[in-house]
Design a protein around this motif. Structure first.
Motif, PDB file in Angstrom:
ATOM      1  N   MET A   1       0.848  -1.191   0.000  1.00  0.00           N
ATOM      2  CA  MET A   1       0.000   0.000   0.000  1.00  0.00           C
ATOM      3  C   MET A   1       0.884   1.242   0.000  1.00  0.00           C
ATOM      4  O   MET A   1       1.763   1.395   0.817  1.00  0.00           O
ATOM      5  N   GLN A   5      -2.387   6.038  -0.850  1.00  0.00           N
ATOM      6  CA  GLN A   5      -3.530   5.178  -0.621  1.00  0.00           C
ATOM      7  C   GLN A   5      -3.809   4.995   0.861  1.00  0.00           C
ATOM      8  O   GLN A   5      -4.920   4.674   1.239  1.00  0.00           O
ATOM      9  N   SER A  11      -8.703   8.169   0.580  1.00  0.00           N
ATOM     10  CA  SER A  11      -9.845   7.255   0.510  1.00  0.00           C
ATOM     11  C   SER A  11     -11.092   7.941  -0.041  1.00  0.00           C
ATOM     12  O   SER A  11     -12.050   7.265  -0.434  1.00  0.00           O
ATOM     13  N   ASN A 132      -7.488   1.692   9.646  1.00  0.00           N
ATOM     14  CA  ASN A 132      -7.737   1.092   8.336  1.00  0.00           C
ATOM     15  C   ASN A 132      -8.679   1.998   7.545  1.00  0.00           C
ATOM     16  O   ASN A 132      -9.899   2.010   7.777  1.00  0.00           O
ATOM     17  N   THR A 134      -9.306   1.821   4.340  1.00  0.00           N
ATOM     18  CA  THR A 134      -9.984   1.156   3.223  1.00  0.00           C
ATOM     19  C   THR A 134     -11.465   0.948   3.526  1.00  0.00           C
ATOM     20  O   THR A 134     -12.280   0.798   2.597  1.00  0.00           O
ATOM     21  N   GLN A 137     -13.391   3.730   1.898  1.00  0.00           N
ATOM     22  CA  GLN A 137     -13.582   3.537   0.460  1.00  0.00           C
ATOM     23  C   GLN A 137     -14.765   2.624   0.179  1.00  0.00           C
ATOM     24  O   GLN A 137     -15.578   2.896  -0.715  1.00  0.00           O
TER      25      GLN A 137
END
Length: 515
Positions: A1, A5, A11, A132, A134, A137
């Motif tokens: 990663m 990102q 995100s 985190n 992600t 997203q």
């Protein structure tokens, strides 16, 4: 990663590009793509204004195109229904205008806000707390999917089921969803940033909970080393061994003095370990946190750092509330009014009464249910995530006191009591411009308000219908009375005129014969 990102702002990349296409974000497009930064842009502000003017103009064209239907509504229905429909026709574009002007005003503040979160994440990483991003997203993807699905489904279903699409002007109906769609996309920024703040509160609380777990583990280890695995059964252990020894002796031996076996008689000398040896505890435990919890200075530093990060996170939450406070107020007003109006117009449609043209979806029960579900989701989700974030903020003080209870040390208690006062005086609550808090209590009050106003509107509607029926009946009776009076007058005149003529003729004839 990669680094880009892994940042919190990165995100939101997908949402940022979509918002730039629809003219929702005034920040520079190139700076975000190259540096992952929100930098103010003059052209971006101009583009946002142009999109807002175009959407507002198209919406007025839509209303003007179907103004004849609303005139018919005013002629056939009560004034109350007409005024409600006329007022609510513009609530959706007004909400969009509020969102756009607020975005232009806060373009610089939003970039500073994300820089502040980046610094906070760096400090959290130094403490071994990683977030985190992600998850954001994924939530943005599903949020966009829900918004586009519901908006397109509602407008297409209404267009093909309730509108005469044989005329070319009916294509303007698709303009009706644009303000609501753009406003819903804009609120994804607030809801997901707020979820990120909630994530960080949860991470701080989990770190404190891990300290509690390590304190408990270390305390149990010390007790096991000092007393053995059966230290909590010492009394029973002593009695059992004493009874066994007595029962195995003869009667003469029983008369002699027998000393029961004590716990010290067991071979536990090998387990008496010097617990003050910090390196030994660290080697056996095998965790870094136990080094912290067994050292008062390190624990003091750890708890102070967590409280400082908590204070900064509270300030970030307050800044977020200030950035979107006016937009959230407009959204809650929109949700309250539209939800009530949709239910009221659905009632009118069940009574075969005409309703405003832009609320034709209320004529179909399935479309109405989908529309109410979508509107509820837009408002309730923001209230719920705000409430959960406030709870996580307040839970930090509880977790901090758990550390003091688990440590069971006077010095630790003093540290915890000192820091808990800071946490008590520094919390975050989300509100809509200070008018009301975004919590479940407010949601309960809004639900009761919708029910009350709906009942009032239905009562006014019933009273209006009864008044119109009375007027129509009175006009009908008045027309019949006038008709009866006219017929009676004409008959009387005719009879009176015939009788006179006959009498005159008869008199003339008789007079002639007499002479």
């Amino acid at each position: 990663m990669t680094l880009k990102q892994s940042t919190f702002l990165a995100s939101f990349g997908q949402l940022f590009f979509i918002c730039k296409i629809f003219g929702l974000n005034p920040q520079a497009f190139g700076s975000f793509g190259k540096k992952i930064q929100l930098i103010p842009s003059g052209l971006g502000k101009l583009y946002v204004l142009i999109i807002t003017i175009i959407v507002f103009a198209l919406y007025n064209v839509l209303i003007y195109a179907f103004v004849d239907e609303d005139k018919e509504l005013r002629a056939q229905q009560s004034t109350l229904t007409f005024v409600i429909g006329l007022f609510l026709n513009y609530i959706s574009p007004v909400m969009l205008v509020v969102d756009q002007l607020s975005a232009i005003q806060n373009d610089k503040k939003l970039g500073e806000f994300f820089n502040r979160i980046s610094k906070l994440d760096y400090c959290l990483a130094k403490e071994g707390i990683f977030i985190n991003n992600t998850i954001i997203q994924n939530r943005l993807f599903y949020g966009l999917l829900i918004i586009f699905s519901f908006e397109i489904l509602i407008v297409i279903a209404t267009y093909f089921m309730l509108i005469d699409f044989s005329q070319w002007i009916s294509v303007l109906w698709f303009v009706s969803m644009i303000p609501s769609l753009l406003s819903a996309i804009d609120k994804l920024w607030f809801s997901n940033i707020l979820y990120g703040v909630k994530q960080r509160f949860e991470a701080l609380n989990e770190d404190l909970e891990s300290l509690v777990a390590q304190h408990t583990k270390l305390k149990n280890y010390k007790e096991t080393v000092e007393f053995g695995s059966d230290f909590n059964l010492g009394y029973l252990h002593k009695e059992i061994f004493s009874n066994k020894r007595v029962s195995g002796l003869t009667s003469s031996d029983k008369k002699s003095k027998i000393k029961p076996i004590e716990m010290n008689d067991l071979n536990l000398a090998s387990l008496n370990i010097n617990l003050k040896n910090q390196s030994l505890v660290s080697t056996i435990s095998g965790t870094k946190v136990e080094n912290i919890v067994s050292d008062l200075n390190k624990l003091d530093s750890k708890l102070n750092t967590i409280c400082q990060l908590h204070d900064e996170l509270c300030e970030i939450g307050k800044s977020l509330n200030e950035l979107w406070s006016l937009q959230i107020l407009a959204l809650m007003a929109y949700g309250f009014l539209i939800f009530t109006a949709q239910l009221y117009f659905f009632y009118c449609s069940t009574q075969n009464q005409p309703i405003p043209y832009l609320f034709l979806s209320a004529k179909n029960s399935i479309i109405t249910a989908v529309f109410l579900l979508y509107t509820s989701w837009r408002c309730v989700y923001i209230i719920y995530i705000s409430w959960r974030t406030s709870l996580e903020c307040k839970r930090t003080g509880i977790s901090l006191h758990k550390v003091g209870v688990a440590a069971d040390n006077n010095d630790v208690y003093e540290i915890v009591n000192h820091l808990s006062l800071k946490l008590l005086n520094h919390s975050v609550d989300f509100s809509a411009c200070g008018f009301f808090s975004l919590d479940m209590e407010t949601l309960y009050g809004v639900t009761g308000g919708i029910t009350s106003y709906l009942i009032i509107l239905i009562q006014f509607n019933l009273a209006g219908q009864q008044q119109m029926e009375a007027i129509n009946k009175s006009n009908w009776n008045g027309t019949n009375s006038d008709f009866a009076l006219t017929v009676s007058t004409d008959s009387s005149s005719m009879i009176s005129g015939t009788g006179t003529t006959g009498y005159t003729n008869m008199s003339t004839t008789e007079s002639t014969q007499f002479f």
